[in-house]
Enzyme design. Structure first.
Site, mmCIF file in Angstrom:
data_model
loop_
_atom_site.group_PDB
_atom_site.id
_atom_site.type_symbol
_atom_site.label_atom_id
_atom_site.label_comp_id
_atom_site.label_asym_id
_atom_site.label_seq_id
_atom_site.Cartn_x
_atom_site.Cartn_y
_atom_site.Cartn_z
ATOM 1 N N PRO A 76 -35.933 -38.507 -26.278
ATOM 2 C CA PRO A 76 -37.191 -38.929 -27.960
ATOM 3 C C PRO A 76 -38.144 -37.809 -27.833
ATOM 4 C CG PRO A 76 -36.265 -41.085 -26.894
ATOM 5 C CD PRO A 76 -35.731 -40.150 -26.161
ATOM 6 N N CYS A 77 -37.898 -36.975 -29.302
ATOM 7 C CA CYS A 77 -39.164 -36.131 -28.825
ATOM 8 C C CYS A 77 -40.290 -36.568 -29.692
ATOM 9 C CB CYS A 77 -38.615 -34.969 -29.673
ATOM 10 S SG CYS A 77 -38.315 -35.154 -31.353
#
Length: 316
Positions: A76-77
Protein backbone atom coordinates in the site's frame (compact mmCIF):
# COMPACT_ATOMS: atom_id res chain seq x y z
CA UNK A 1 9.88 -20.20 -18.23
CA UNK A 2 10.62 -18.18 -15.09
CA UNK A 3 8.37 -18.44 -12.02
CA UNK A 4 6.91 -15.36 -10.33
CA UNK A 5 5.24 -14.72 -6.97
CA UNK A 6 3.00 -11.63 -6.95
CA UNK A 7 2.43 -10.05 -3.50
CA UNK A 8 -0.10 -7.29 -2.82
CA UNK A 9 -1.24 -8.32 -6.26
CA UNK A 10 -4.42 -6.23 -6.54
CA UNK A 11 -6.41 -6.88 -9.67
CA UNK A 12 -3.35 -8.15 -11.53
CA UNK A 13 -1.93 -5.36 -13.68
CA UNK A 14 1.66 -5.98 -12.57
CA UNK A 15 1.20 -9.72 -13.10
CA UNK A 16 -0.36 -9.17 -16.53
CA UNK A 17 2.72 -7.33 -17.75
CA UNK A 18 4.98 -10.14 -16.57
CA UNK A 19 2.72 -12.80 -18.07
CA UNK A 20 2.78 -10.99 -21.43
CA UNK A 21 6.60 -11.05 -21.25
CA UNK A 22 6.59 -14.84 -20.91
CA UNK A 23 6.76 -15.29 -17.13
CA UNK A 24 4.67 -17.84 -15.26
CA UNK A 25 2.78 -16.22 -12.36
CA UNK A 26 2.58 -19.20 -10.04
CA UNK A 27 0.88 -17.62 -7.02
CA UNK A 28 -0.63 -14.22 -6.22
CA UNK A 29 -1.67 -12.85 -2.82
CA UNK A 30 -4.08 -10.05 -1.95
CA UNK A 31 -6.32 -9.47 1.05
CA UNK A 32 -9.13 -7.80 -0.94
CA UNK A 33 -11.83 -10.22 -2.04
CA UNK A 34 -12.83 -8.35 -5.21
CA UNK A 35 -9.21 -7.91 -6.31
CA UNK A 36 -8.51 -11.61 -5.71
CA UNK A 37 -11.58 -12.56 -7.75
CA UNK A 38 -10.51 -10.25 -10.58
CA UNK A 39 -7.00 -11.69 -10.56
CA UNK A 40 -8.32 -15.24 -10.64
CA UNK A 41 -10.78 -14.48 -13.44
CA UNK A 42 -8.04 -13.10 -15.69
CA UNK A 43 -5.09 -15.34 -14.74
CA UNK A 44 -6.50 -18.85 -15.00
CA UNK A 45 -3.15 -20.59 -14.42
CA UNK A 46 -2.29 -18.66 -11.25
CA UNK A 47 -3.14 -19.81 -7.72
CA UNK A 48 -4.69 -16.77 -6.04
CA UNK A 49 -4.64 -16.56 -2.24
CA UNK A 50 -7.05 -14.11 -0.64
CA UNK A 51 -5.04 -13.58 2.51
CA UNK A 52 -3.36 -10.96 4.70
CA UNK A 53 0.32 -11.04 3.71
CA UNK A 54 1.25 -10.73 7.39
CA UNK A 55 -0.16 -14.23 7.88
CA UNK A 56 1.61 -15.72 4.84
CA UNK A 57 4.78 -17.77 5.20
CA UNK A 58 7.20 -18.51 2.39
CA UNK A 59 6.23 -22.17 2.92
CA UNK A 60 2.65 -21.31 1.92
CA UNK A 61 3.97 -19.88 -1.36
CA UNK A 62 6.45 -22.64 -2.12
CA UNK A 63 3.60 -25.18 -2.01
CA UNK A 64 2.66 -23.86 -5.43
CA UNK A 65 6.11 -23.18 -6.81
CA UNK A 66 9.21 -25.11 -5.77
CA UNK A 67 11.41 -22.48 -7.37
CA UNK A 68 10.76 -18.74 -7.46
CA UNK A 69 12.85 -16.63 -9.80
CA UNK A 70 11.10 -13.29 -9.29
CA UNK A 71 8.98 -11.70 -6.55
CA UNK A 72 6.94 -8.64 -7.53
CA UNK A 73 4.47 -6.61 -5.54
CA UNK A 74 2.86 -3.31 -4.68
CA UNK A 75 2.50 -2.74 -0.93
CA UNK A 76 0.00 0.00 0.00
CA UNK A 77 1.16 3.49 -0.92
CA UNK A 78 -1.23 5.44 1.35
CA UNK A 79 1.29 5.77 4.24
CA UNK A 80 3.82 7.41 1.91
CA UNK A 81 1.90 9.42 -0.66
CA UNK A 82 1.61 13.18 -0.31
CA UNK A 83 -1.98 12.90 -1.54
CA UNK A 84 -2.92 11.37 1.83
CA UNK A 85 -3.84 14.17 4.29
CA UNK A 86 -3.51 11.69 7.19
CA UNK A 87 0.08 10.73 6.34
CA UNK A 88 2.30 10.55 9.44
CA UNK A 89 4.65 13.51 9.83
CA UNK A 90 7.83 11.53 10.52
CA UNK A 91 9.07 9.42 7.55
CA UNK A 92 10.30 6.66 9.88
CA UNK A 93 6.82 6.39 11.42
CA UNK A 94 5.29 5.93 7.97
CA UNK A 95 7.34 2.76 7.52
CA UNK A 96 7.77 1.40 11.05
CA UNK A 97 4.67 2.59 12.95
CA UNK A 98 1.81 2.93 10.44
CA UNK A 99 0.26 -0.57 10.14
CA UNK A 100 -0.16 -0.10 6.39
CA UNK A 101 3.42 1.13 6.07
CA UNK A 102 4.64 -1.96 7.92
CA UNK A 103 3.31 -4.05 5.03
CA UNK A 104 6.33 -2.90 3.02
CA UNK A 105 8.45 -4.65 5.64
CA UNK A 106 6.33 -7.80 5.12
CA UNK A 107 7.20 -7.72 1.43
CA UNK A 108 10.88 -7.50 2.37
CA UNK A 109 10.48 -10.33 4.87
CA UNK A 110 9.06 -12.68 2.24
CA UNK A 111 11.71 -11.68 -0.29
CA UNK A 112 14.34 -12.62 2.28
CA UNK A 113 12.66 -15.94 3.05
CA UNK A 114 12.16 -16.90 -0.60
CA UNK A 115 15.47 -15.60 -1.94
CA UNK A 116 14.48 -14.86 -5.57
CA UNK A 117 17.05 -13.91 -8.17
CA UNK A 118 15.14 -10.66 -8.72
CA UNK A 119 12.58 -8.71 -6.71
CA UNK A 120 10.66 -5.65 -7.89
CA UNK A 121 8.59 -3.63 -5.42
CA UNK A 122 6.42 -0.80 -6.72
CA UNK A 123 5.33 2.24 -4.74
CA UNK A 124 5.06 6.03 -4.89
CA UNK A 125 8.32 7.81 -5.66
CA UNK A 126 8.48 9.19 -2.10
CA UNK A 127 10.16 5.91 -1.13
CA UNK A 128 13.12 6.95 -3.27
CA UNK A 129 13.64 10.04 -1.10
CA UNK A 130 15.69 10.27 2.08
CA UNK A 131 15.47 9.11 4.79
CA UNK A 132 13.07 6.39 3.59
CA UNK A 133 15.53 5.37 0.89
CA UNK A 134 18.16 4.57 3.52
CA UNK A 135 15.66 2.66 5.68
CA UNK A 136 14.50 0.54 2.72
CA UNK A 137 18.06 -0.18 1.61
CA UNK A 138 18.98 -1.21 5.16
CA UNK A 139 16.01 -3.57 5.44
CA UNK A 140 16.81 -5.33 2.17
CA UNK A 141 20.46 -5.65 3.21
CA UNK A 142 19.28 -7.28 6.42
CA UNK A 143 17.60 -10.08 4.41
CA UNK A 144 20.56 -10.64 2.11
CA UNK A 145 20.37 -8.10 -0.73
CA UNK A 146 23.30 -5.68 -0.70
CA UNK A 147 22.48 -4.09 -4.08
CA UNK A 148 19.24 -2.10 -4.10
CA UNK A 149 18.20 0.23 -6.91
CA UNK A 150 15.46 2.86 -6.82
CA UNK A 151 14.23 2.94 -10.41
CA UNK A 152 11.91 5.94 -10.84
CA UNK A 153 9.86 5.52 -14.02
CA UNK A 154 7.11 7.51 -15.74
CA UNK A 155 4.33 5.33 -17.12
CA UNK A 156 3.57 7.76 -19.96
CA UNK A 157 7.03 7.01 -21.41
CA UNK A 158 5.99 3.39 -21.99
CA UNK A 159 2.75 3.62 -23.92
CA UNK A 160 0.44 4.33 -20.97
CA UNK A 161 -2.13 7.06 -21.78
CA UNK A 162 -1.93 8.61 -18.28
CA UNK A 163 0.78 10.19 -16.17
CA UNK A 164 2.19 8.09 -13.36
CA UNK A 165 5.53 8.51 -11.58
CA UNK A 166 6.46 5.50 -9.51
CA UNK A 167 9.55 3.90 -8.00
CA UNK A 168 10.36 0.26 -8.69
CA UNK A 169 12.73 -0.88 -5.99
CA UNK A 170 14.81 -3.84 -7.12
CA UNK A 171 18.11 -5.63 -6.73
CA UNK A 172 18.86 -4.86 -10.38
CA UNK A 173 18.91 -1.62 -12.33
CA UNK A 174 15.81 -1.28 -14.49
CA UNK A 175 15.99 1.18 -17.39
CA UNK A 176 13.60 0.12 -20.15
CA UNK A 177 13.88 1.94 -23.48
CA UNK A 178 11.13 4.53 -23.81
CA UNK A 179 8.40 3.73 -26.32
CA UNK A 180 6.57 7.05 -26.60
CA UNK A 181 3.25 8.43 -25.46
CA UNK A 182 -0.39 7.63 -26.18
CA UNK A 183 -3.05 10.35 -26.04
CA UNK A 184 -6.53 10.18 -24.56
CA UNK A 185 -7.92 10.29 -28.11
CA UNK A 186 -5.87 7.27 -29.13
CA UNK A 187 -6.71 5.40 -25.92
CA UNK A 188 -10.47 5.83 -26.17
CA UNK A 189 -10.69 5.39 -29.95
CA UNK A 190 -13.12 2.75 -31.15
CA UNK A 191 -15.07 2.29 -27.93
CA UNK A 192 -18.84 2.01 -28.37
CA UNK A 193 -21.17 4.16 -26.24
CA UNK A 194 -21.51 3.15 -22.57
CA UNK A 195 -23.92 0.30 -21.76
CA UNK A 196 -23.11 -1.54 -24.99
CA UNK A 197 -22.89 -5.33 -24.88
CA UNK A 198 -19.08 -5.23 -25.20
CA UNK A 199 -16.57 -4.51 -23.74
CA UNK A 200 -17.21 -5.40 -20.07
CA UNK A 201 -17.12 -2.77 -17.30
CA UNK A 202 -18.38 -0.14 -19.74
CA UNK A 203 -21.49 0.91 -17.80
CA UNK A 204 -22.72 4.45 -17.26
CA UNK A 205 -21.55 6.03 -14.00
CA UNK A 206 -24.51 7.79 -12.41
CA UNK A 207 -24.10 11.31 -11.00
CA UNK A 208 -26.45 13.84 -9.44
CA UNK A 209 -28.33 16.34 -11.59
CA UNK A 210 -26.46 19.18 -9.87
CA UNK A 211 -23.09 17.66 -10.80
CA UNK A 212 -24.35 17.03 -14.32
CA UNK A 213 -25.23 20.70 -14.71
CA UNK A 214 -21.83 21.82 -13.45
CA UNK A 215 -20.00 19.34 -15.67
CA UNK A 216 -21.82 20.66 -18.74
CA UNK A 217 -20.12 24.05 -18.23
CA UNK A 218 -16.59 22.71 -17.82
CA UNK A 219 -13.84 23.10 -20.38
CA UNK A 220 -11.10 20.54 -21.12
CA UNK A 221 -8.47 20.49 -18.38
CA UNK A 222 -10.75 21.96 -15.72
CA UNK A 223 -11.56 20.17 -12.45
CA UNK A 224 -14.87 20.13 -10.61
CA UNK A 225 -13.27 19.49 -7.20
CA UNK A 226 -10.03 20.13 -5.34
CA UNK A 227 -8.94 18.47 -2.13
CA UNK A 228 -6.04 19.01 0.22
CA UNK A 229 -3.38 16.33 0.69
CA UNK A 230 -0.16 16.35 2.70
CA UNK A 231 1.66 17.72 -0.35
CA UNK A 232 -0.80 20.41 -1.43
CA UNK A 233 -4.03 20.45 -3.41
CA UNK A 234 -5.19 17.66 -5.71
CA UNK A 235 -7.94 17.70 -8.31
CA UNK A 236 -10.85 15.37 -8.98
CA UNK A 237 -13.60 15.16 -11.61
CA UNK A 238 -11.24 16.46 -14.30
CA UNK A 239 -12.38 16.96 -17.87
CA UNK A 240 -9.82 15.26 -20.07
CA UNK A 241 -8.01 16.81 -23.02
CA UNK A 242 -8.22 14.82 -26.26
CA UNK A 243 -4.66 15.27 -27.51
CA UNK A 244 -2.81 14.92 -24.22
CA UNK A 245 -2.18 12.07 -21.81
CA UNK A 246 -4.57 11.87 -18.86
CA UNK A 247 -3.62 12.93 -15.33
CA UNK A 248 -2.68 10.18 -12.88
CA UNK A 249 -5.42 7.58 -12.51
CA UNK A 250 -6.24 6.95 -8.83
CA UNK A 251 -8.77 4.68 -7.19
CA UNK A 252 -10.82 7.63 -5.94
CA UNK A 253 -10.30 9.87 -8.97
CA UNK A 254 -12.98 10.26 -11.63
CA UNK A 255 -12.57 11.78 -15.07
CA UNK A 256 -15.01 13.60 -17.32
CA UNK A 257 -15.18 12.73 -21.01
CA UNK A 258 -13.41 15.32 -23.21
CA UNK A 259 -16.64 16.18 -25.07
CA UNK A 260 -19.60 14.38 -23.54
CA UNK A 261 -21.07 15.59 -20.25
CA UNK A 262 -20.51 12.36 -18.31
CA UNK A 263 -17.95 10.53 -16.24
CA UNK A 264 -15.68 7.97 -17.81
CA UNK A 265 -16.66 4.36 -17.31
CA UNK A 266 -14.45 1.82 -15.57
CA UNK A 267 -13.49 0.45 -19.00
CA UNK A 268 -12.44 3.88 -20.25
CA UNK A 269 -10.27 4.44 -17.18
CA UNK A 270 -8.84 0.94 -17.65
CA UNK A 271 -7.88 1.96 -21.18
CA UNK A 272 -6.11 5.00 -19.72
CA UNK A 273 -3.99 2.49 -17.77
CA UNK A 274 -3.31 0.32 -20.82
CA UNK A 275 -5.54 -2.65 -19.96
CA UNK A 276 -6.90 -4.74 -22.84
CA UNK A 277 -10.68 -4.77 -23.29
CA UNK A 278 -10.99 -8.46 -22.42
CA UNK A 279 -9.62 -7.87 -18.92
CA UNK A 280 -12.64 -8.11 -16.61
CA UNK A 281 -12.94 -6.31 -13.27
CA UNK A 282 -15.24 -7.83 -10.63
CA UNK A 283 -16.95 -6.33 -7.58
CA UNK A 284 -18.84 -3.10 -7.05
CA UNK A 285 -18.21 -0.19 -9.40
CA UNK A 286 -16.19 1.66 -6.74
CA UNK A 287 -14.13 -1.48 -6.21
CA UNK A 288 -13.52 -1.76 -9.95
CA UNK A 289 -12.33 1.86 -10.10
CA UNK A 290 -10.03 1.15 -7.14
CA UNK A 291 -8.56 -1.93 -8.79
CA UNK A 292 -7.81 0.05 -11.94
CA UNK A 293 -6.41 3.11 -10.17
CA UNK A 294 -4.26 1.25 -7.66
CA UNK A 295 -2.56 -1.04 -10.17
CA UNK A 296 0.68 -1.01 -12.09
CA UNK A 297 -0.24 -0.14 -15.70
CA UNK A 298 0.26 -3.33 -17.76
CA UNK A 299 2.38 -1.69 -20.53
CA UNK A 300 4.79 -0.35 -17.90
CA UNK A 301 4.81 -3.72 -16.13
CA UNK A 302 5.62 -5.38 -19.47
CA UNK A 303 8.54 -3.00 -20.13
CA UNK A 304 9.95 -3.81 -16.68
CA UNK A 305 9.41 -7.55 -17.15
CA UNK A 306 11.35 -7.51 -20.42
CA UNK A 307 14.32 -5.95 -18.62
CA UNK A 308 14.08 -8.52 -15.80
CA UNK A 309 14.00 -11.32 -18.37
CA UNK A 310 17.12 -9.96 -20.07
CA UNK A 311 18.90 -10.01 -16.73
CA UNK A 312 17.81 -13.57 -15.92
CA UNK A 313 18.97 -14.72 -19.36
CA UNK A 314 22.33 -13.02 -18.89
CA UNK A 315 21.59 -10.29 -21.42
CA UNK A 316 21.08 -7.50 -18.92
Amino acid sequence: MYNVVDLFAGGGGFGLGFAKAGFRIRVAVDVDRDAARTYSANHSKTVVMQEDVRLVSYRDLLKYSNTVDVVIGSPPCEPFTAANPERMEEPADRLYVDPAGQLTLEFIRLVGEIGPRVFVMENVAALAEEPLKTYIRREFKRVGYDEVYFNVLHAEDYGVPSRRRRVFISNIEIKPPKTGGVTVRQALHGLPPPDSAYPPNHDTVTISIKKQERIAKMRPGEALMRFRGAGGFYENYIRLVWDDVAPTVMGSRRFIHPEEHRLLTVREQARLMGYPDDYVFLGSKDSQFNQVGESVPPPLAYAIAVEVRKYLEGRG
